[in-house]
Design an enzyme around this catalytic site. Structure first.
Site, short mmCIF file in Angstrom:
data_model
loop_
_atom_site.label_atom_id
_atom_site.label_comp_id
_atom_site.label_asym_id
_atom_site.label_seq_id
_atom_site.Cartn_x
_atom_site.Cartn_y
_atom_site.Cartn_z
CG HIS A 1 -1.98 -1.03 0.93
ND1 HIS A 1 -3.35 -0.78 0.52
CD2 HIS A 1 -2.01 -2.41 1.08
CE1 HIS A 1 -4.08 -1.86 0.62
NE2 HIS A 1 -3.27 -2.80 0.80
N GLY B 1 -4.21 -13.11 -4.59
CA GLY B 1 -3.15 -11.95 -4.36
C GLY B 1 -2.07 -11.89 -5.00
CG ASP C 1 -0.30 -5.71 -8.53
OD1 ASP C 1 0.66 -5.54 -7.45
OD2 ASP C 1 -1.42 -5.57 -8.29
C1 GLA Z 1 -2.90 -4.69 -4.85
C2 GLA Z 1 -2.82 -3.43 -5.91
C3 GLA Z 1 -1.30 -2.80 -5.85
C4 GLA Z 1 -0.94 -2.49 -4.54
C5 GLA Z 1 -1.24 -3.60 -3.44
C6 GLA Z 1 -0.93 -3.31 -2.08
O1 GLA Z 1 -1.92 -5.78 -5.34
O2 GLA Z 1 -3.07 -3.88 -7.06
O3 GLA Z 1 -1.15 -1.66 -6.67
O4 GLA Z 1 -1.52 -1.35 -4.10
O5 GLA Z 1 -2.51 -4.12 -3.58
O6 GLA Z 1 0.36 -3.15 -1.81
#
Ligand code: GLA
Length: 409
Positions: free
Chosen positions: A36, A128, A176
């Protein structure tokens, strides 16, 4: 050709009745540390993993764009000329959103040829591990080539993020997509989300006989709704109250003042982001100076901060972390957006089975759904895999006009 690529090719043939012109693949990711922080202009340190999405693509002679996939038998068809981010729904919003977003970055969508796209993936969905970024990045590298756009990887990451934000409707940062586009074997991708400067840093897992275990709690998460957007809003409110453009500009030394100015919840959200940025920098330094066996404490501190300050963990993730540490992991933390999904545990290869067994037993004891546990390796980013016959037509039937680039920073 790998099994994954073979299945993608035959899926394409069954769906569209011809061979693809090429296969482009992109990996999922795990975030080693820096959670985050991306949408706060901060630092992240993810790695691409050896789980990939294949986009099998064939260029068409008309303006149609058709998408199909192994997880949904339907074929969604639209005109490239009429792509509208508000009209895209379901999984097809990912590939079609990328095509639309390329238009926002100058691709002449009124002239480019249509394409048929078939998606197949072994990145688990909802765990995730960024299965969505893997779809976006595979389609982005494919269309970048087929439409002769010549964007670099950083720009493609911005384009994929725009697709995710506008077409899918998830207010995520750029981590990501950057990991999926920039990863390299046995390396992590250190990314400054403000300047978008990247440093690809050797992890040394191979040399030190280490393995990264993914512990998928099978508690499904989604970033389109709920907690993710609320956390983002808290961070923006905290930065504004502190007179900062973003939490990137707030340091550990500012936290005392922040405690006085902010309500308790906003303060703890801010403290997570500020200390997490510092932990990313410390992890990269520690890795360089002392190697991967020394980063464990930072991973565990990151998890505690997400559990207590940012409040995005769930009991399954906490149990996965506690149990893997007790069973001999070097470090462990939840990874990704939170509210479910996966934890990671950095373990010596010799201890991997014992750690996995201990976590499985602890989940059974707590009457949680059995987790799925598997190792991942730091792997290469998005790429074109092969070029089966018939080759992509060399002649380009459309004129690439230098369109004005919309500013979508
Ligand atoms: C998800 C979002 C990313 C990032 C993470 C938390 O994976 O796609 O952009 O904010 O949460 O680090």
């Amino acid at each position: 050709m790998t099994d994954l690529q073979r299945t993608a090719t035959s899926g394409f043939e069954n769906a569209f009745g011809s061979e693809p012109h090429g296969l482009w693949t992109a990996p999922g990711r795990v975030n080693i540390i820096g959670e985050h922080t991306d949408y706060n202009d901060g630092f992240v340190f993810p790695m691409a993993i050896d789980r990939r999405t294949v986009a099998a693509v064939r260029r068409r002679d008309d303006d149609r764009i058709r998408v199909s996939s192994s997880f949904s038998p339907e074929i969604v068809e639209v005109s490239v000329r009429a792509l509208d981010p508000d009209a895209l729904h379901g999984w097809s919003a990912y590939p079609l959103g990328v095509a639309w977003a390329l238009g926002q970055f100058g691709a002449p969508l009124q002239e480019v040829p249509g394409v048929d796209i078939y998606i197949h993936s072994d990145v688990p969905v909802g765990a995730g591990l960024s299965s969505s970024a893997a779809i976006e990045a595979s389609v982005a590298v494919a269309l970048n080539e087929i439409w002769h756009l010549d964007h670099d990887r950083r720009t493609l990451a911005k384009i994929c993020q725009l697709a995710e934000n506008r077409a899918v409707g998830a207010p995520t940062g750029i981590m990501d997509q950057s990991a999926s586009l920039l990863g390299r074997r046995d390396c992590g991708v250190f990314l400054d989300c403000r300047s978008l400067e990247t440093d690809v840093i050797p992890l040394g897992f191979e040399e030190h006989d280490l393995e990264l275990l993914v512990i998928d709690t099978r508690v499904e998460h989604a970033h389109v709704s709920g907690g993710y957007a609320a956390r983002r809003a808290s961070c923006e409110a905290g930065a504004a109250a502190l007179g900062a453009d973003s939490l990137r500009d707030v340091t550990v030394g500012d936290l005392e003042r922040a405690r006085e100015l902010l309500d308790d919840e906003t303060f703890r959200r801010v403290r997570h982001v500020v200390t997490e940025n510092q932990r990313v920098l410390d992890t990269v330094r520690t890795l360089r100076e002392h190697g991967p066996t020394s980063i464990g404490e930072l991973l565990v501190a990151s998890h505690a901060s997400m559990r207590d300050d940012f409040e995005i963990s769930v009991p399954e993730l906490d149990l996965a972390v506690e149990t893997s540490m007790a069973a001999g992991a070097i470090g462990s933390r939840m990874t990704g957006g939170g509210f479910g999904g996966a934890a990671i545990a950095l373990v010596p290869v010799a201890l991997a089975s014992a750690v996995a067994e201990a976590v499985t037993a602890a989940f059974a004891q707590a009457s949680f759904t059995a987790p799925t546990i598997f190792p991942v390796r730091p792997a290469a980013g998005a790429t074109r895999e092969s070029w089966p016959s018939p080759p992509l037509p060399a002649n380009c039937h459309f004129r690439l006009v230098p369109a004005a680039r919309t500013s979508v920073e």
